[in-house]
Write an enzyme that holds these catalytic residues in place. Sequence first.
Site, short mmCIF file in Angstrom:
data_model
loop_
_atom_site.label_atom_id
_atom_site.label_comp_id
_atom_site.label_asym_id
_atom_site.label_seq_id
_atom_site.Cartn_x
_atom_site.Cartn_y
_atom_site.Cartn_z
N GLU A 114 1.31 -1.31 8.27
CA GLU A 114 0.52 -0.16 8.74
C GLU A 114 0.44 -0.01 10.27
OE1 GLU A 114 -1.42 2.36 7.12
OE2 GLU A 114 -1.76 3.00 9.17
N GLY A 168 -7.54 20.30 19.17
CA GLY A 168 -7.19 21.72 19.11
C GLY A 168 -7.72 22.50 20.29
N GLY A 169 -7.76 23.81 20.14
CA GLY A 169 -8.16 24.68 21.24
C GLY A 169 -9.66 24.85 21.39
N GLN A 170 -10.45 24.29 20.47
CA GLN A 170 -11.91 24.41 20.55
C GLN A 170 -12.46 23.03 20.95
OE1 GLN A 170 -13.10 27.38 20.14
NE2 GLN A 170 -11.59 28.43 18.87
N GLN A 227 0.77 -1.24 0.00
CA GLN A 227 0.00 0.00 0.00
C GLN A 227 0.80 1.30 0.00
OE1 GLN A 227 -3.34 2.37 2.63
NE2 GLN A 227 -2.93 0.30 3.21
N ARG A 275 6.72 -9.09 -10.24
CA ARG A 275 7.35 -10.41 -10.34
C ARG A 275 6.51 -11.31 -11.27
NH1 ARG A 275 10.05 -13.79 -5.99
NH2 ARG A 275 9.32 -12.35 -4.44
N ASP A 287 0.64 3.73 6.02
CA ASP A 287 0.90 3.37 4.63
C ASP A 287 0.58 4.52 3.68
OD1 ASP A 287 1.83 0.84 5.02
OD2 ASP A 287 -0.11 -0.14 4.78
N ASP A 324 11.63 -10.57 -14.07
CA ASP A 324 12.32 -11.23 -12.95
C ASP A 324 13.60 -10.44 -12.71
OD1 ASP A 324 13.80 -12.74 -11.24
OD2 ASP A 324 13.48 -14.65 -12.27
N LYS A 371 10.94 -5.20 9.07
CA LYS A 371 9.81 -5.09 8.14
C LYS A 371 8.66 -4.42 8.89
CE LYS A 371 10.50 -9.11 5.20
NZ LYS A 371 9.90 -10.37 4.73
N VAL A 372 7.91 -3.61 8.22
CA VAL A 372 6.84 -2.89 8.92
C VAL A 372 5.56 -2.85 8.10
CG1 VAL A 372 6.16 -0.58 9.71
CG2 VAL A 372 8.40 -1.47 10.31
N ARG A 410 19.96 -6.27 -2.84
CA ARG A 410 20.16 -7.69 -3.19
C ARG A 410 19.83 -7.96 -4.65
NH1 ARG A 410 18.26 -8.34 2.10
NH2 ARG A 410 16.11 -8.80 1.49
N ASN A 438 9.34 0.21 -2.13
CA ASN A 438 9.10 0.04 -0.68
C ASN A 438 9.32 -1.42 -0.29
OD1 ASN A 438 6.53 -0.54 -2.03
ND2 ASN A 438 5.68 -0.78 0.03
N PHE A 439 10.44 -1.97 -0.76
CA PHE A 439 10.81 -3.33 -0.35
C PHE A 439 11.31 -3.31 1.09
CE2 PHE A 439 11.75 -3.88 -5.02
CZ PHE A 439 10.72 -4.77 -5.24
N1 COA Z 1 11.62 -10.24 -9.43
C1 COA Z 1 12.28 -11.03 -8.56
N2 COA Z 1 12.21 -10.86 -7.22
C2 COA Z 1 11.41 -9.87 -6.77
C3 COA Z 1 10.70 -9.03 -7.61
C4 COA Z 1 10.82 -9.24 -9.00
N3 COA Z 1 10.19 -8.48 -9.89
N4 COA Z 1 10.00 -8.16 -6.86
C5 COA Z 1 10.27 -8.45 -5.57
N5 COA Z 1 11.13 -9.48 -5.51
C6 COA Z 1 11.70 -10.09 -4.32
C7 COA Z 1 12.61 -9.15 -3.57
O1 COA Z 1 13.85 -9.07 -4.22
C8 COA Z 1 12.67 -9.82 -2.21
O2 COA Z 1 13.59 -10.89 -2.27
P1 COA Z 1 14.80 -11.12 -1.20
O3 COA Z 1 14.29 -10.77 0.15
O4 COA Z 1 15.09 -12.58 -1.36
O5 COA Z 1 15.91 -10.26 -1.60
C9 COA Z 1 11.30 -10.47 -2.11
O6 COA Z 1 10.70 -10.37 -3.39
C10 COA Z 1 10.35 -9.90 -1.11
O7 COA Z 1 10.46 -8.52 -0.91
P2 COA Z 1 10.01 -7.90 0.49
O8 COA Z 1 9.94 -6.45 0.36
O9 COA Z 1 10.88 -8.45 1.58
O10 COA Z 1 8.50 -8.47 0.66
P3 COA Z 1 7.81 -9.12 1.94
O11 COA Z 1 6.48 -9.56 1.45
O12 COA Z 1 8.63 -10.14 2.61
O13 COA Z 1 7.63 -7.90 2.96
C11 COA Z 1 6.89 -5.69 3.62
C12 COA Z 1 6.63 -6.95 2.78
C13 COA Z 1 5.84 -4.67 3.26
C14 COA Z 1 6.79 -6.04 5.10
C15 COA Z 1 8.29 -5.15 3.31
O14 COA Z 1 8.39 -4.97 1.93
C16 COA Z 1 8.62 -3.84 4.00
O15 COA Z 1 8.90 -3.80 5.20
N6 COA Z 1 8.62 -2.74 3.23
C17 COA Z 1 8.99 -1.42 3.74
C18 COA Z 1 7.92 -0.81 4.58
C19 COA Z 1 6.61 -0.74 3.89
O16 COA Z 1 6.46 -0.17 2.84
N7 COA Z 1 5.62 -1.31 4.56
C20 COA Z 1 4.24 -1.08 4.22
C21 COA Z 1 3.75 -1.91 3.17
S1 COA Z 1 2.14 -1.38 2.83
#
Ligand code: COA
Length: 477
Positions: free
Chosen positions: A190, A298-300, A68, A89, A219, A124, A187-188, A155, A147-148
């Site tokens: 909402e 607020g103040g009201q 999101q 992906r 988010d 990919d 990782k985080v 990586r 926002n990975f």
């Molecule tokens: N081709 C190949 N691999 C891909 C790809 C593509 N097109 N798109 C994504 N991937 C891979 C990434 O490289 C990653 O692989 P790795 O960890 O082995 O290097 C993997 O997909 C997953 O990415 P990730 O971001 O870790 O996803 P997740 O589902 O495990 O975590 C979140 C999700 C939201 C928790 C995490 O992305 C995060 O903390 N983001 C930052 C904060 C944020 O935006 N949070 C709110 C989300 S609404």
Amino acid sequence: MAKRKKAKKRRTKATAKKSARKVVRLSSARKSAKKANGNGLPRPSNKPYGMAGRALDGLRILDFTHVQSGPTCTQLLAYMGADVIKVERPGAGDITRGQLRDVPNADSLYFTMLNGSKRSITIDSKHPKGTEILNRLIKTCDVLVENFAPGALDRMGLTWEHIHKTNPRMIVASVKGFGPGPYEDCKVYENVAQCAGGSASTTGFREGPPLVTGAQIGDSGTGLHLALGIMSALYQRNRTGRGQKVLCAMQDGVLNLARVKLRDQQRLAHGPLTEYSQYGEGVPFGIAVPRAGNDSGGGQPGWIVKCKGWENDPDAYLYFITQAPVWGAICDVIGEPSWKTDPEYATPKARLPKLKQIFARIEQFTMTMDKFEAMDLFNKHDIPCGPILSMKEIAEEQSLRSTGTVVEVDHPTRGKYLTVGNPIKLSDSPADVRRSPLLGEHTDEILKDVLGFKAAEIAEIKNSGALSAPPKKEKAA
Ligand code: COA
């Protein structure tokens, strides 16, 4: 011979005159442009408002976002006219395509309402050919948004150093859960951000546990912050010619939205927070800002009061603000004219310890009418208040449809659905709200038109497996 000489002379004279005119025209054009604008901007367009393209026409975004926070940002930029190329992906795409599905085999509303007006390409990013395509995209795009989880982009080999070397003008914009510090690798989602940003500890009723809010301030809120960061970086690039990194941590975004509570934390050192109803109730304050129920920030002073039908309708309520300048009107409307002059009620300070009782009296009055009648009545007297609107009422509200804040779009596999259009209205740039793309819908078009690959090259890329999901492994017997 003499004739030819004369003709040549005439021609030379004419050419000289022509080029002199040209010089005069050019320099006077520049002068008048300078005069008109003074700052190198083009002359004001003569086109009617709304007919001069969109605000972000010409801006190309490499959209590596998912879920999101990031998608909120890039969808907004797409609404404003940017060409947003969402990289997904192969075979799977953004995980939200399949989350909270309401229609079998169709992209979920979770996905469709956050990815409108974008194009989708599947790559990919860990395949060598995929890396090659991404590098080409980096060269042609202005901004990369992602926002990975921390470290995931690196990586993939897409480090800031690599991107900056490939395209020094590219802006790299990221959402992360936390900024540098003890939690930067986490990782985080909402609600984690709402808790870590100070919102949850200050939301809810004093007697109850911390509460998260339905508005996605972690988010969507951070996505909006990121969009502002990108715009600022683009503006600075006009002067410096180079890109930069833009980072929005969700914790920071939430705190920015909850800043009034950090204000109150500091006020606590100087005495109780008199506008909190807990003050009027004689409950002592602790060391941190408490949860304040529906008190106004607020103040009201304000509170939510019941309206007619509240017994059966969970949304038959009105938010009412006892704004000081209209106190007299409030007293007259609710039938307490003596409160206008009674020293126990006449000043905001005198009222503070009695807010609970005052709102109970206002509620007695509002319970005699429905929330819309109450809204109409109080607004006639300039008294600020607002009905509690359900999502059903919002979905059906015609004024939101006519301003383009709620938009109905058609989708090839799920049919018509409602989405939230652009909440930011630009008078010369109508919002471009279109349905979300199917997974990889624009892969061929982007390879051909954006990256300039020939048909044979596209076939070769496809054969390499860089655009398709890896074959499923056979299960061992
Ligand atoms: N081709 C190949 N691999 C891909 C790809 C593509 N097109 N798109 C994504 N991937 C891979 C990434 O490289 C990653 O692989 P790795 O960890 O082995 O290097 C993997 O997909 C997953 O990415 P990730 O971001 O870790 O996803 P997740 O589902 O495990 O975590 C979140 C999700 C939201 C928790 C995490 O992305 C995060 O903390 N983001 C930052 C904060 C944020 O935006 N949070 C709110 C989300 S609404």
